[in-house]
Design a protein around this motif. Structure first.
Motif, short mmCIF file in Angstrom:
data_model
loop_
_atom_site.label_atom_id
_atom_site.label_comp_id
_atom_site.label_asym_id
_atom_site.label_seq_id
_atom_site.Cartn_x
_atom_site.Cartn_y
_atom_site.Cartn_z
N LYS A 17 -4.08 1.29 -2.35
CA LYS A 17 -5.24 2.00 -1.81
C LYS A 17 -6.23 2.18 -2.97
N ILE A 18 -7.16 1.26 -3.06
CA ILE A 18 -8.10 1.25 -4.17
C ILE A 18 -9.22 2.26 -3.93
N ASP A 19 -9.53 3.04 -4.94
CA ASP A 19 -10.62 4.01 -4.88
C ASP A 19 -11.91 3.29 -5.25
N VAL A 20 -12.55 2.71 -4.24
CA VAL A 20 -13.77 1.92 -4.45
C VAL A 20 -14.88 2.78 -5.03
N ASP A 21 -14.96 4.04 -4.62
CA ASP A 21 -15.99 4.93 -5.16
C ASP A 21 -15.81 5.11 -6.67
N LYS A 68 -13.89 -7.76 -1.07
CA LYS A 68 -14.95 -6.75 -1.12
C LYS A 68 -15.27 -6.36 -2.57
N LEU A 69 -14.22 -6.11 -3.34
CA LEU A 69 -14.42 -5.72 -4.73
C LEU A 69 -15.07 -6.84 -5.55
N ALA A 70 -14.64 -8.07 -5.30
CA ALA A 70 -15.20 -9.21 -6.02
C ALA A 70 -16.68 -9.39 -5.72
N ARG A 71 -17.07 -9.09 -4.51
CA ARG A 71 -18.46 -9.29 -4.09
C ARG A 71 -19.37 -8.11 -4.38
N GLU A 72 -18.80 -6.91 -4.34
CA GLU A 72 -19.65 -5.71 -4.39
C GLU A 72 -19.55 -4.92 -5.69
N ILE A 86 -16.02 -6.11 -10.93
CA ILE A 86 -14.65 -6.52 -11.27
C ILE A 86 -14.68 -8.03 -11.45
N ALA A 87 -14.32 -8.46 -12.64
CA ALA A 87 -14.41 -9.87 -13.01
C ALA A 87 -13.07 -10.58 -12.98
N LYS A 88 -11.97 -9.80 -12.90
CA LYS A 88 -10.65 -10.42 -12.95
C LYS A 88 -9.64 -9.54 -12.22
N PHE A 89 -8.81 -10.20 -11.44
CA PHE A 89 -7.69 -9.55 -10.76
C PHE A 89 -6.43 -10.20 -11.31
#
Length: 175
Positions: free
Chosen positions: A81-85, A113-117, A120-123
């Protein structure tokens, strides 16, 4: 909310800065971690505080920064559950590329979503790849009990790892 002991932050910056200096002298980039990304069935994560991320980024001179925002190392199911905020708070305070360790546990749609918005450059997805490797190797050993040559045992893992890697990359593409 988790509050990092100031001494821990200072020590992290001190050690990381030494590494960064040596690495940059050798033209090598450095990724540092602020907060603590925990482990599935192990020590729990201690989230990254945005203010400490800003301090760490400025003072350590790392090239990329791993953050703890609900991600967990060695996660075998996509349940993070990633805290996007929090990610956005951190990225709005620093221009440094962000990294998520424990990316294997992040659902594909959230990764996309994270990659686009976000920045975050690497997972990191090592667990996902190791699971595929392990499954393919177990199958090869089970089906070929008289093979002892390591190259013959390992060769069938390559197409499986290639397939999952392509799938992971494709999952970042259009809907």
């Amino acid at each position: 909310m988790f509050q990092l002991d100031r001494r821990v932050l200072v020590e992290n910056i001190k050690k990381t800065t030494k590494i960064v200096k040596r690495a940059h002298d050798a033209k090598v980039s450095v990724e540092g971690e602020i907060g603590f990304v925990g482990y599935a069935n192990g020590k729990s994560s201690e989230g990254t505080l945005p203010s400490e991320a800003v301090t760490f980024a400025k003072e350590s001179n790392v090239d990329a920064m791993a953050v703890s925002v609900g991600n967990t190392h060695l996660q075998t199911n996509k349940i993070a559950k990633i805290d996007v905020d929090k990610v956005k708070d951190i990225q709005n305070s620093t221009s440094i590329p962000l990294v998520l360790h424990g990316g294997s546990g992040i659902p594909n749609l959230i990764r996309k979503k994270l990659a686009r918005e976000t920045n975050i450059a690497k997972f990191n997805i090592g667990t996902e790849l190791r699971m595929t490797f392990g499954d393919a190797l177990r199958k090869q050993v089970k089906n070929n009990p008289l093979i002892y040559d390591r190259l013959q045992l390992l060769k069938p893992t390559i197409p499986e790892i290639t397939k999952i890697t392509k799938k992971i990359i494709k999952n970042f593409g259009p809907q």
